[in-house]
Design an enzyme around this catalytic site. Structure first.
Site, mmCIF file in Angstrom:
data_model
loop_
_atom_site.group_PDB
_atom_site.id
_atom_site.type_symbol
_atom_site.label_atom_id
_atom_site.label_comp_id
_atom_site.label_asym_id
_atom_site.label_seq_id
_atom_site.Cartn_x
_atom_site.Cartn_y
_atom_site.Cartn_z
ATOM 1 C CG ASP A 89 -2.095 0.933 1.236
ATOM 2 O OD1 ASP A 89 -2.942 0.708 0.594
ATOM 3 O OD2 ASP A 89 -1.862 2.016 2.026
ATOM 4 C CD GLU A 130 -2.449 1.609 -3.577
ATOM 5 O OE1 GLU A 130 -3.700 2.372 -3.795
ATOM 6 O OE2 GLU A 130 -1.679 2.089 -2.456
#
Lengths: 665, 665
Positions: free
Chosen positions: A396, A425
């Site tokens: 993330d 990401e």
């Protein structure tokens, strides 16, 4: 201030041959930032290597690739040759195991080969070669000194034969032109005459699924079929057979850890939550545990291991989220406040992008003075889940953590676990997204979601597939994410979902959907927002996975077509085809024996006609030859002839064709 | 085998920031082979520097260029800024003296600037900033510790002001937003937080004539006006005023040293010479001396010095030939046989390219065991002629000598004499020609002579001016040489000579002719040969320099136009224009206030008409606007309107136009 002529040669430090250097080796390929970063390949790939290798004059050179898995000491070797240009050399080696590899090239002057070539030229015009034969004998004597035993004896014998003026010319020449002699002495005569390119370059070899996979993202807590009941890993297990049948390879779960209470976000990202609100799974950690704990309502660690095993039995793989952010309730905030940013009043700084505040999470201070312990703790989180059988992590927001941290942790984890896949990401500026891919992320999210027009798609895919990016950037083409519901989907109805699915699944060997996509969910939180209304990020959503209008048939069919057609397993084998309609995109994917052509109507609202221009010569077809194509989506077959062919695409019925050439040349 | 998290950060070796690195600096420009080779500039040039500079998150960064002449210890500094893309930074510095320079960039996090920007965002939405003010005070205290005396006191005072909760917010904020405070603490707070790019890059700064000059090559021995009488330096001196009047800058002389007797070549390269044959000046050395001696028939060393001085007085410069090859009679062959290749029978190996033999010359063995002495002796040859006032050397066949030798000797000579120009006469394969330019040659011969068709010229000039080559490869566009009389000149008559002159003089700021060109001499030794009949390489040729049909008017005019028009002083300011005739080449050369357009009929035999397409918007013109152009070759003026204009070129009258836009925008 003057320098003496060098004992060896002028020094050089980067991107060139080590010393002493009697020839030049430059422009090694593949190479990223002069070897600073590794290129990427999939296991089993042939790695094509080339370099400029040259020196002054007319002597013959010889060169080879040196390569090895990074944990081996001994170099393997593969030959280098030139084709029409004597200064550019080519070779290849097979990367037949996972992990980090090293490679470089070395070259030397082929003295004996040069002498033999010149001798031949002299003989052809009838020159006296008596001195040349003596010189050849000297070369062989030199070579023999490096050799041992019988081999040295044999070469010395050939030297004597060359030098023996009592014997006939033909007899003496036999030693000169013996292929066995040439082969034996073609290696470099003297170690110091070998030029080796520095720095040694690196290659990361990943497993097949790093380069070819269909991803499905789901929130485990939404998988109960009973309204508002918190789903469990058991519910996820119940969905796996369907996902396997749809042809997915990877099931990715947002964080599965305890969720914090402090400043928990309410439904639709409300700053204050209501009783019963489940909070965002990215606000990781509570008194129940942190990054190595499981949210109790999902199940136990044993339940999770069962999920991983069951998935594996179905050919599916569970991917976890790795989000380095912390609820203020996370155990580390109590155990290791020194790992966070401490404010003058002694409090821990929460996340923010002034003036925006994100009070439900606190970021780590990865440059804190205790960073050794912190970095190792972060690595231990990976190790923990690897221990549970996880091999794929979606990371993330990596662009909010130091890049050197990622470079270190990915290298460390992959040293022991070369099969681990890291998906970046990072939705940020291009240079930073590329940098994360270069430093080690196996795959990367991309701008695909925002590329909906023909020119945008062509430009972006051309950049990804034809520039240096193709050496290190493996995009994962997600059609949507919990954060991104593009306006194109909001407005384009079911045809828009089918179009984007067809594009994602055929443009990129790695693609994914976030659940709800198959149901054509398209309600934004408000007009102009890319957020979903009633987003799963903040609440449980139960769905009827067989709701009318779903596009699961498309998904299953495309995933089967992907598996059956090797041309869809590679990324840079893409070329665009010309059409005369700016709403109709066409492209070709080719692998040996597998010729595909995809034609897509990008306009979800209207029928479009187009003339498609085919590069007949590249397809191995003549101008007036008939050929058959099969639409793998519909099963229909067409007989075509010539370079220009007509297509009509009505998005209410079909959004595109996926043609396979029936008899590819 | 596992590594601890680094105390600083993961290591890196090339093309990236040195350690410890808390931000990334990559893709420095200009850069050749990751800094292995220097880029080139002309003295006074602004060197534009850029780099990717980035880190995680949202902090403000600051960056600067470090640059210095290589012999200075102290770095100079110039700021770097970004424009629309926060990850790409730009700056520039002026290279205001000759010689080798170094440059790199460094960057750091601007903590105080970041804090101030965020404080402002918080204030705008009315957040409580009491903790932020204390944090700002801490930053200033840290900064003060690095400062001294009054400055440190002032920053400490500001820190106290920020932290003083007894005072009004406005009073405290005054310290936060003081430009003086920001300026004082904007330098990096801690040395170890600065990231510096490595390796340091190099730049070679040459004098103006390295980048802009018209060359004239002549054989001194042919300069007597009396038939078959050996010319002298005095004869050359008599020709200088004419060459100055024609607008030349450099007069280049083939070797002026004693010529060997052994195996001396006869007229037209006959292997056996006749009595009285003068031999090739490239067979250097006899019992009268070697590379530092003067052929007695040309004059004395004092005569040569007089030639150099006289040329200088006329604004001309004498360039010498540097040919590292030796007649078997050269003194070094006796004094230092160990510097040559010794054969098994004790003889010195002559030059050859089997089966071809060049028995009148022997090559040096530049890798011999006594190479230190040999390399120094080769350097002393340069030093000797530099002592006589020579500053430009045309180096014969450098691709037949080791590249590291050239890299060493050029660097050595230029260390003490940064005004020395080296022209590489390498006609070989592209990679080797480029390598010689990269390693240090100031200028290079080129393939220009063989590029006669429109597509060839466009392709070659596009490569030279728009690729990385423009950073290091300065071509010298010779129209002809004693070795190259192209078929185009052999067959095209006087118009061909005028065409090639116009192309050379306007396409490249550095160009040259070999004498005889102005007389349109075009007889090859035999059909299919590029050698001149009765070549001056082997005999004396006397000429009538005012013979009918000469193109000296063209030469004088073009050289004057070149001097008067700054657009012709640069190389990569070239863009091609479109015409509808494949025999009509058109291009544009632009510098501030100077807009030139050249149109050339490449067909020496036939008249051609063409429509020339002008990029009006780039010229600053509107579609229906009239504008004046002057043909600088003829003096004629034309009023044009619109993007398409008609030209007619009859090569028997004129071969091209050289238009200047009358009122450039």
């Amino acid at each position: 201030m003057s320098e003496s002529p060098p004992d060896s040669t002028p020094h050089s430090e980067v991107g060139v041959a080590r010393q002493p250097s009697r020839l030049n080796i430059e422009d090694l390929s593949p190479s990223l930032s002069a070897g600073r970063y590794p290129v990427k390949r999939i296991v089993g790939a042939l790695v094509e290597v080339s370099a400029n290798i040259f020196k002054e004059g007319h002597e013959q050179l010889a060169a080879r690739i040196l390569y090895r898995p990074a944990n081996e000491r001994r170099w393997r070797q593969a030959p280098l040759f030139y084709e029409y240009n004597p200064d550019r050399w080519f070779g290849r080696f097979r990367a037949d195991q996972l992990g980090r590899w090293q490679y470089t090239v070395e070259a030397w002057t082929d003295h004996f080969g040069t002498w033999r070539r010149d001798l031949n030229s002299r003989l052809e015009v009838g020159q006296n070669v008596s001195l040349e034969l003596l010189e050849g004998a000297l070369l062989l004597e030199q070579a023999a000194r490096r050799l041992k035993g019988e081999t040295a004896e044999r070469i010395l014998g050939a030297a004597r034969q060359l030098a023996d003026t009592q014997k006939s010319l033909d007899f003496r020449l036999a030693a000169a032109f013996s292929e066995d002699i040439l082969h034996t002495v073609s290696a470099p005569l003297l170690e110091e005459e070998v030029t080796r390119y520095t720095p040694v370059h690196e290659l990361v070899v990943d497993r097949e699924r790093a380069g070819f996979a269909a991803w499905y993202e789901l929130f485990p807590r939404s998988q109960s079929q009973r309204r508002s009941v918190h789903g469990t890993f058991a519910d996820v297990i119940r969905r796996l057979p369907e996902l396997a049948a749809l042809g997915f390879d990877v099931v990715y779960l947002p964080p599965i850890h305890p969720i914090g209470h402090s400043h928990r976000k309410g439904k639709n990202n409300a700053t204050v939550c209501e009783p019963g609100d489940v909070g965002s799974p990215w606000a990781i950690g509570s008194e129940l545990g942190g990054h190595t704990a499981i949210h109790p309502e999902l199940g136990t660690l044993e339940d999770f291991r069962h999920l991983v095993r069951t998935a594996g039995d179905l050919g599916l793989e569970i991917a976890l989220d790795y989000a380095l952010q912390f609820s203020p309730d996370h155990p580390w905030t109590k155990e290791h406040p020194e790992w966070f940013f401490i404010r003058p009043d002694g409090s821990i700084r929460h996340a923010e992008n002034p003036p925006k505040k994100y009070e439900d999470i606190v970021p780590p201070n990865l440059w804190c003075s205790e960073r050794k312990a912190l970095w190792n703790a972060c690595k231990d989180v990976f190790e923990f889940w690897i221990e549970q059988g996880v091999r794929t992590f979606r990371v993330d927001n990596p662009h909010t953590k130091p890049f050197p941290f990622w470079e270190w942790i990915i290298r460390e984890v992959q040293r022991d676990h070369p099969d681990v896949i890291f998906l970046s990401e990072a939705f940020t500026r291009p240079i930073r997204m590329r940098a994360l891919a270069k430093l080690g992320f196996t795959q990367s999210y991309s701008y695909f979601t925002w590329k909906n027009h023909k020119r945008e798609l062509r430009e972006y895919l051309t950049e990804l597939t034809t520039t240096e990016m193709s050496e290190y950037y493996r995009p994962n083409f997600f059609t949507n994410t919990p954060d991104i519901l593009h306006e194109y989907l909001q407005r384009g109805g079911r045809p828009a979902f089918r179009i984007r699915l067809l594009l994602a699944a055929t443009l990129s060997p790695v693609y994914g959907i976030y659940s709800g996509f198959e149901l054509c969910e398209n309600q934004p939180r408000h007009p102009g927002s890319e957020e979903y209304l009633d987003s799963e990020k903040y609440e449980i959503r139960t769905r009827n996975w067989d709701a009318p209008g779903n596009i699961k048939h498309d998904i299953a069919r495309l995933n089967r077509i992907r598996r059956e057609n090797p041309a869809l397993h590679s990324f840079s084998n893409l070329t665009f085809l010309e059409t005369n309609n700016h709403e109709v995109l066409a492209y070709r994917k080719v692998s040996p024996g597998n010729q595909l052509m995809v034609v897509v109507n990008l306009d979800p609202h209207r029928r479009h006609d187009a003339h498609l221009h085919l590069p007949l010569s590249e397809l191995g077809l003549s101008e007036d030859e008939a050929f058959d194509v099969e639409d793998l989506l519909s099963g229909e077959r067409y007989r075509w002839r010539g370079a220009t062919n007509f297509v009509r695409l009505d998005p209410s019925e079909r959004v595109g064709h996926l043609f396979r050439l029936a008899h590819p040349r």
